[in-house]
Design a protein around this motif. Structure first.
Motif, short mmCIF file in Angstrom:
data_model
loop_
_atom_site.label_atom_id
_atom_site.label_comp_id
_atom_site.label_asym_id
_atom_site.label_seq_id
_atom_site.Cartn_x
_atom_site.Cartn_y
_atom_site.Cartn_z
N ASN A 33 13.65 -4.68 -80.53
CA ASN A 33 14.46 -5.77 -81.09
C ASN A 33 15.75 -5.90 -80.28
N SER A 34 16.34 -7.09 -80.34
CA SER A 34 17.67 -7.29 -79.77
C SER A 34 18.51 -8.06 -80.77
N GLU A 35 19.73 -7.59 -80.96
CA GLU A 35 20.65 -8.27 -81.87
C GLU A 35 21.56 -9.24 -81.13
N THR A 36 21.50 -9.25 -79.80
CA THR A 36 22.46 -10.06 -79.03
C THR A 36 21.81 -11.04 -78.06
N GLN A 37 20.48 -11.00 -77.89
CA GLN A 37 19.83 -11.85 -76.90
C GLN A 37 19.26 -13.15 -77.48
N GLY A 38 19.52 -13.40 -78.74
CA GLY A 38 19.05 -14.64 -79.35
C GLY A 38 17.70 -14.50 -80.03
N LYS A 39 17.19 -15.61 -80.57
CA LYS A 39 15.98 -15.60 -81.38
C LYS A 39 14.75 -15.14 -80.61
N GLU A 40 14.70 -15.42 -79.32
CA GLU A 40 13.52 -15.07 -78.53
C GLU A 40 13.37 -13.56 -78.32
N ALA A 41 14.37 -12.80 -78.74
CA ALA A 41 14.28 -11.35 -78.61
C ALA A 41 14.53 -10.63 -79.93
N ASN A 42 14.86 -11.41 -80.98
CA ASN A 42 15.12 -10.82 -82.29
C ASN A 42 13.81 -10.75 -83.07
N ASN A 43 13.15 -9.62 -82.99
CA ASN A 43 11.85 -9.45 -83.62
C ASN A 43 11.96 -9.15 -85.11
N LYS A 69 20.57 0.33 -76.68
CA LYS A 69 21.34 0.12 -75.45
C LYS A 69 22.37 -0.99 -75.63
N HIS A 70 23.56 -0.73 -75.20
CA HIS A 70 24.63 -1.73 -75.11
C HIS A 70 24.87 -2.44 -76.45
N ASN A 71 25.04 -1.64 -77.49
CA ASN A 71 25.43 -2.17 -78.81
C ASN A 71 24.49 -3.26 -79.32
N GLY A 72 23.20 -2.94 -79.31
CA GLY A 72 22.23 -3.87 -79.90
C GLY A 72 21.54 -4.79 -78.93
N PHE A 73 21.86 -4.67 -77.62
CA PHE A 73 21.21 -5.53 -76.63
C PHE A 73 19.71 -5.25 -76.57
N TYR A 74 19.35 -3.96 -76.63
CA TYR A 74 17.94 -3.57 -76.68
C TYR A 74 17.80 -2.36 -77.59
N GLN A 75 16.94 -2.51 -78.59
CA GLN A 75 16.68 -1.41 -79.53
C GLN A 75 15.19 -1.17 -79.64
N SER A 76 14.81 0.09 -79.81
CA SER A 76 13.39 0.39 -80.00
C SER A 76 13.25 1.60 -80.91
N GLY A 77 12.07 1.69 -81.53
CA GLY A 77 11.80 2.80 -82.44
C GLY A 77 10.74 2.41 -83.45
#
Length: 376
Positions: free
Chosen positions: A153-163, A182-190
């Motif tokens: 998921n990404s909290e900062t890359q917009g809808k196309e990355a907010n799963n 990574k980078h305060n929500g730019f890329y998250q996984s788990g």
């Protein structure tokens, strides 16, 4: 006279391999008891169990006609390993899963390693489309609880990355482990758990030795019952594309087979050892649960392994309750890899179970309807 000699010689030639096969099978059965943190080489044998069982069955039939007394060797080995045989093969041939039929008191739960939510394609545009296909497939089954591994998921890359947003409308309650952020929500996984029911508590438990995966659980409130849902993801082999090429070389018996085998075995040894530690941790936390619980996840290990038996304990295996065959849940490497599980404790009844192949991940989706037994 010559015929009798040839017949006796043939029996002798086949007897030694039969004895060796029986010994190898019994040794493979020990994998369920020996922690691979120390006995990692025995863990390799657990991967061979389905093949060894079939070979022993053929040996039993052969000796039954050739020399009945010798048939006792494979038969005795199979009886010794009956505990392993029972968890590898399921016999409920006529069981089926009907998506439209769900008991009013049932909880429909899904567990799926979604492979980072971007499908199997290397095409960037298709990968962006696959994330929606994955979400639609899951939501289309109308589950109450969703346990996903390798979710990103990404909290900062917009809808196309907010799963998370793909599910949040239908599943307002969720807990995300964010093992990598990574980078305060730019890329998250788990790992993540989505729920239609309120989540009243949530816990993330880290594995030791800096392992990125972790396991999580939530307590959900369903009517007057509190139910604990575990979502676990154990150490994978972390094979690279080159490793899969090496596996192909081994199968084709190319000149670089030895070098490829050593590289793969080193990675497998590390994974077996780490899963031994992780399995002990999961067993400790799940067995001490004060609530009725369901455990889901990607064990990265087969039935017959230490991880499977340690984590399962007295739990039920939904596949064994309501399915048939070997139940492959992972595409690559071999056709016998059932490494994903749904395991309710004894306070539940498994109504339905299915393994769904949507060709959207290297793992298959698991779905099950589970009913909490009435209080006595």
């Amino acid at each position: 006279m010559a015929f009798k000699f040839i017949r006796k010689l043939t029996r002798g030639i086949f007897l030694i391999p039969t004895i060796l096969l029986a010994i190898l099978f019994v040794a493979a059965c020990l994998a369920s008891e020996l922690n691979p943190e120390k006995w990692w080489f025995v863990a390799f044998l657990s991967l061979l169990l389905p093949y060894l069982i079939l070979l022993l069955l053929f040996a039993f039939i052969f000796w039954l006609f050739a020399k009945p007394k010798a048939a006792l060797i494979p038969l005795l080995a199979l009886l010794i390993g009956w505990r392993q045989i029972k968890v590898i093969f399921s016999y409920h041939i006529f069981s089926s899963f009907n998506n439209d039929i769900k008991a009013t008191n049932a909880i429909r739960i899904i567990s799926w390693n979604v492979g980072s939510m971007y499908g199997l394609s290397h095409n960037k545009d298709k990968r962006m489309h696959d994330r929606k296909e994955i979400a639609n497939t899951i939501i289309g089954l109308s589950p109450d609880i969703i346990c996903l591994q390798e979710f990103n998921n990404s909290e900062t890359q917009g809808k196309e990355a907010n799963n998370v947003e793909l599910f949040s409308k239908d599943y307002p309650y969720y807990f995300f482990s964010k093992d990598l952020d990574k980078h305060n929500g730019f890329y998250q996984s788990g790992s993540i758990i989505f729920s239609k029911y309120p989540i009243i508590d949530s816990v993330k438990i880290k594995y030791p030795k800096g392992i990125s995966e972790s396991f999580i659980y939530v307590d959900i409130l369903r009517k007057k019952d509190t139910i604990r849902i575990f979502n676990v993801h154990l150490q994978s082999y972390k094979f690279s594309p080159q490793d899969y090429d090496d596996i192909a070389q081994i199968k084709s018996q190319s000149d670089s087979t030895i070098k490829a085998s050593i590289s793969l075995m080193n990675k497998m040894q590390l994974a077996f050892s780490r899963r031994g530690v992780q399995a002990d941790m999961i067993q400790k936390y799940s067995d001490s649960s004060r609530f009725k619980s369901i455990l889901c996840g990607d064990f990265n290990d087969v039935p017959g392994s230490y991880a499977y038996f340690k984590i399962r304990g007295s739990r039920q295996d939904a596949f064994l309750k309501k399915s048939w065959g070997i139940g492959r849940t992972y595409y690559s490497i071999a056709p016998t890899l059932r490494i994903d599980y749904i395991m309710p404790d004894k306070d539940f009844t498994v109504n339905q179970f299915d393994i769904v192949d949507e060709d959207l991940s290297d793992h298959l989706l698991l779905a099950s309807d589970i009913v909490l037994n009435p209080k006595k």
